[in-house]
Design a protein around this motif. Structure first.
Motif, PDB file in Angstrom:
ATOM      1  N   PRO A  69      42.849  34.220  64.557  1.00 47.15           N
ATOM      2  CA  PRO A  69      41.538  34.779  64.211  1.00 47.15           C
ATOM      3  C   PRO A  69      41.300  34.886  62.700  1.00 47.15           C
ATOM      4  CG  PRO A  69      42.530  36.019  66.013  1.00 47.15           C
ATOM      5  CD  PRO A  69      43.587  35.092  65.497  1.00 47.15           C
ATOM      6  N   ALA A  70      42.329  35.299  61.949  1.00 53.01           N
ATOM      7  CA  ALA A  70      42.151  35.408  60.496  1.00 53.01           C
ATOM      8  C   ALA A  70      41.948  34.043  59.865  1.00 53.01           C
ATOM      9  CB  ALA A  70      43.369  36.102  59.872  1.00 53.01           C
ATOM     10  N   ARG A  71      42.698  33.060  60.332  1.00 47.37           N
ATOM     11  CA  ARG A  71      42.547  31.696  59.804  1.00 47.37           C
ATOM     12  C   ARG A  71      41.141  31.179  60.089  1.00 47.37           C
ATOM     13  NH1 ARG A  71      46.544  26.699  61.541  1.00 47.37           N
ATOM     14  NH2 ARG A  71      46.253  25.423  59.663  1.00 47.37           N
ATOM     15  N   ALA A  72      40.647  31.438  61.300  1.00 50.44           N
ATOM     16  CA  ALA A  72      39.296  31.002  61.650  1.00 50.44           C
ATOM     17  C   ALA A  72      38.257  31.708  60.784  1.00 50.44           C
ATOM     18  CB  ALA A  72      39.037  31.268  63.137  1.00 50.44           C
ATOM     19  N   ALA A  73      38.482  32.992  60.493  1.00 48.12           N
ATOM     20  CA  ALA A  73      37.529  33.736  59.677  1.00 48.12           C
ATOM     21  C   ALA A  73      37.479  33.192  58.249  1.00 48.12           C
ATOM     22  CB  ALA A  73      37.905  35.219  59.669  1.00 48.12           C
ATOM     23  N   VAL A  74      38.638  32.897  57.682  1.00 48.79           N
ATOM     24  CA  VAL A  74      38.676  32.329  56.331  1.00 48.79           C
ATOM     25  C   VAL A  74      38.015  30.956  56.322  1.00 48.79           C
ATOM     26  CG1 VAL A  74      40.190  31.471  54.509  1.00 48.79           C
ATOM     27  CG2 VAL A  74      40.714  33.640  55.632  1.00 48.79           C
ATOM     28  N   ALA A  75      38.293  30.152  57.350  1.00 53.78           N
ATOM     29  CA  ALA A  75      37.696  28.820  57.435  1.00 53.78           C
ATOM     30  C   ALA A  75      36.177  28.913  57.513  1.00 53.78           C
ATOM     31  CB  ALA A  75      38.258  28.077  58.647  1.00 53.78           C
ATOM     32  N   ALA A  76      35.673  29.822  58.348  1.00 59.73           N
ATOM     33  CA  ALA A  76      34.222  29.977  58.479  1.00 59.73           C
ATOM     34  C   ALA A  76      33.603  30.452  57.171  1.00 59.73           C
ATOM     35  CB  ALA A  76      33.913  30.976  59.597  1.00 59.73           C
ATOM     36  N   ARG A  77      34.307  31.303  56.452  1.00 61.83           N
ATOM     37  CA  ARG A  77      33.795  31.813  55.179  1.00 61.83           C
ATOM     38  C   ARG A  77      33.572  30.692  54.177  1.00 61.83           C
ATOM     39  NH1 ARG A  77      33.671  32.662  49.961  1.00 61.83           N
ATOM     40  NH2 ARG A  77      34.732  34.361  48.918  1.00 61.83           N
ATOM     41  N   HIS A  78      34.408  29.643  54.246  1.00 64.53           N
ATOM     42  CA  HIS A  78      34.289  28.535  53.306  1.00 64.53           C
ATOM     43  C   HIS A  78      33.681  27.280  53.924  1.00 64.53           C
ATOM     44  CE1 HIS A  78      36.349  30.507  50.008  1.00 64.53           C
ATOM     45  NE2 HIS A  78      37.283  30.912  50.845  1.00 64.53           N
ATOM     46  N   GLY A  79      33.272  27.343  55.179  1.00 63.85           N
ATOM     47  CA  GLY A  79      32.664  26.186  55.828  1.00 63.85           C
ATOM     48  C   GLY A  79      33.630  25.041  56.046  1.00 63.85           C
ATOM     49  N   LEU A  80      34.891  25.361  56.364  1.00 60.04           N
ATOM     50  CA  LEU A  80      35.924  24.352  56.564  1.00 60.04           C
ATOM     51  C   LEU A  80      36.521  24.471  57.955  1.00 60.04           C
ATOM     52  CD1 LEU A  80      37.859  24.756  53.176  1.00 60.04           C
ATOM     53  CD2 LEU A  80      36.380  22.834  53.814  1.00 60.04           C
ATOM     54  N   PRO A  81      37.106  23.399  58.477  1.00 63.62           N
ATOM     55  CA  PRO A  81      37.858  23.512  59.729  1.00 63.62           C
ATOM     56  C   PRO A  81      39.087  24.386  59.520  1.00 63.62           C
ATOM     57  CG  PRO A  81      37.384  21.210  59.192  1.00 63.62           C
ATOM     58  CD  PRO A  81      37.060  22.012  57.978  1.00 63.62           C
ATOM     59  N   ALA A  82      39.522  25.051  60.579  1.00 60.70           N
ATOM     60  CA  ALA A  82      40.653  25.973  60.468  1.00 60.70           C
ATOM     61  C   ALA A  82      41.935  25.264  60.055  1.00 60.70           C
ATOM     62  CB  ALA A  82      40.856  26.705  61.794  1.00 60.70           C
ATOM     63  N   ASP A  83      42.071  23.978  60.391  1.00 61.53           N
ATOM     64  CA  ASP A  83      43.314  23.285  60.030  1.00 61.53           C
ATOM     65  C   ASP A  83      43.358  22.861  58.565  1.00 61.53           C
ATOM     66  OD1 ASP A  83      41.472  21.227  60.185  1.00 61.53           O
ATOM     67  OD2 ASP A  83      42.547  20.101  61.717  1.00 61.53           O
ATOM     68  N   ARG A  84      42.363  23.277  57.796  1.00 65.29           N
ATOM     69  CA  ARG A  84      42.394  23.053  56.349  1.00 65.29           C
ATOM     70  C   ARG A  84      42.648  24.356  55.593  1.00 65.29           C
ATOM     71  NH1 ARG A  84      37.862  19.082  54.150  1.00 65.29           N
ATOM     72  NH2 ARG A  84      39.304  19.284  52.382  1.00 65.29           N
ATOM     73  N   VAL A  85      43.097  25.374  56.339  1.00 65.97           N
ATOM     74  CA  VAL A  85      43.376  26.703  55.781  1.00 65.97           C
ATOM     75  C   VAL A  85      44.813  27.082  56.106  1.00 65.97           C
ATOM     76  CG1 VAL A  85      42.801  29.163  55.888  1.00 65.97           C
ATOM     77  CG2 VAL A  85      40.979  27.440  56.029  1.00 65.97           C
ATOM     78  N   LEU A  86      45.523  27.606  55.120  1.00 67.96           N
ATOM     79  CA  LEU A  86      46.853  28.159  55.336  1.00 67.96           C
ATOM     80  C   LEU A  86      46.882  29.568  54.767  1.00 67.96           C
ATOM     81  CD1 LEU A  86      49.800  27.598  56.308  1.00 67.96           C
ATOM     82  CD2 LEU A  86      50.322  27.089  53.900  1.00 67.96           C
ATOM     83  N   LEU A  87      47.219  30.541  55.597  1.00 65.47           N
ATOM     84  CA  LEU A  87      47.352  31.919  55.157  1.00 65.47           C
ATOM     85  C   LEU A  87      48.739  32.131  54.578  1.00 65.47           C
ATOM     86  CD1 LEU A  87      45.698  33.642  58.234  1.00 65.47           C
ATOM     87  CD2 LEU A  87      44.621  33.047  56.063  1.00 65.47           C
ATOM     88  N   THR A  88      48.817  32.869  53.471  1.00 64.43           N
ATOM     89  CA  THR A  88      50.093  33.062  52.766  1.00 64.43           C
ATOM     90  C   THR A  88      50.272  34.523  52.388  1.00 64.43           C
ATOM     91  OG1 THR A  88      49.059  32.568  50.624  1.00 64.43           O
ATOM     92  CG2 THR A  88      50.073  30.723  51.812  1.00 64.43           C
TER      93      THR A  88
END
Length: 371
Positions: A69-88
């Protein structure tokens, strides 16, 4: 190559303890009671609504973290697919992952900037080359200052500690096939409208581009450790393979989701506008002190901090500590020397108290020098 450039320097000697010196060291131990102008975390944070969300998450700690869910939220915030986001675990973890996961024959770090990228590259066995920006140029970057052969380039935007915001068009010129361009945007949410972020250009740039973000500065989460990487799918996957299982805790994941929603983004924008107004006040209070040798480094600072120069900055920092204020030393940043220090932007009342203390510190320096 001297610390004031222009151009590049080779594997310049830098003690590990200098590269790993950060602002929090100024307020530990005997600095615990000082007014903190050394750390660039927004005061009065985390806000009450975020503390409530974090407190509620403690009831779920028996379950393993679910980053979806957090990865999806960050992705939506930047208009990107979730697989282009890595949480660290903070943006700092991302530098370690990059140093370990990505090949680099000629890595270059643009300085002065946050020192952790270079430290991580060195720890991973890389020989790091530096591009040293010059104070006489306002520490602004020209794309041709970076060697064409560099296959990994790291730059901050806005840059810590110089407070320079490099135009996105200039940074885009650094992207090319066969090169990884890493842009540290840890302070970008402190810039109104996030002007000159490279995120909107990610899909259009050649080569590999990696943008790092932090949620610790604006939201007061330095102790929680949460940040993220935005890049292409293969790069995100390569970095993820370097992480352990469950690398981000449940409270940190809750924070990532909470801080990327519409209401939080509106609050961050208001905070960015507040930073701009408070920074202007600080600059106005410093301007009359130019006659005493106090000079700003950047003609148009855009971060929530200012880099300041004084020929006796080390002694001035000591006097400020005696008067109750901690500022960040500058000489641990490659390209800077002992005549520099960094000041965090604070509220008007704190700024006025600091300016009065700085005037007093300068007077005592002058008096000591006259004896």
């Amino acid at each position: 190559m001297s610390a004031h450039g222009p151009g590049t320097s080779g594997d310049a000697p830098a003690a590990a303890d200098a590269l790993r010196h950060h602002g929090d060291a100024e307020v530990r131990g005997d600095g615990a009671g000082l007014t903190d102008l050394a750390v660039n975390v927004r005061t009065g944070t985390p806000p009450a609504w975020l503390r409530e969300r974090l407190a509620a998450s403690l009831a779920t700690l028996a379950a393993y973290p679910d980053g979806g869910p957090a990865r999806a939220a960050v992705a939506a915030r930047h208009g990107l697919p979730a697989d282009r986001v890595l949480l660290t675990a903070g943006a700092a973890e991302a530098f370690v992952l990059l140093a370990r996961a990505l090949p680099a024959r000629r890595p270059v770090v643009v300085h002065p900037q946050f020192t952790e990228p270079e430290a991580a590259l060195r720890d991973a066995g890389h020989r790091v080359e530096r591009v040293l920006l010059r104070p006489e140029d306002g520490f602004r970057l020209a794309a041709d200052a970076v060697p064409a052969e560099a296959d990994l380039v790291v730059v901050g935007n806005p840059t810590n500690p110089t407070s320079v915001l490099h135009p996105a068009a200039v940074l885009a010129q650094l992207a090319r096939e066969g090169r990884t361009l890493v842009v540290d945007e840890a302070f970008m949410d402190a810039v109104p409208e996030e002007r000159d972020s490279l995120v909107p250009l990610l899909a259009r740039l050649p080569g590999r581009t990696v943008v790092l973000r932090s949620l610790t500065k604006t939201w007061g989460l330095a102790g929680l450790r949460i940040g993220y990487v935005l890049s292409d799918r293969s790069t995100v996957a390569a970095l993820a393979r370097q992480q352990p299982l469950w690398p981000v805790s449940t409270p940190a994941l809750v924070a990532a989701q909470a801080c990327t929603g519409p209401e939080a983004l509106a609050e961050a924008q208001a905070a960015a506008l507040g930073f701009a107004a408070d920074r202007d006040r600080l600059r106005k209070r410093l301007a009359p002190l130019a006659a005493a040798g106090v000079r700003e480094a950047t003609p148009a600072p855009q971060g929530p901090f200012l880099l300041v120069r004084h020929p006796r900055a080390a002694a001035l920092r000591d006097r400020l500590r005696e008067l109750g204020f901690a500022v960040r030393r500058g000489d641990t940043f490659p390209g800077l020397g002992p005549e520099w220090f960094r000041v965090a932007v604070r509220d008007p009342a704190t700024t006025d108290r600091f300016a009065a203390a700085l005037e007093r510190a300068l007077e005592t320096l002058d008096a000591a020098g006259a004896r």
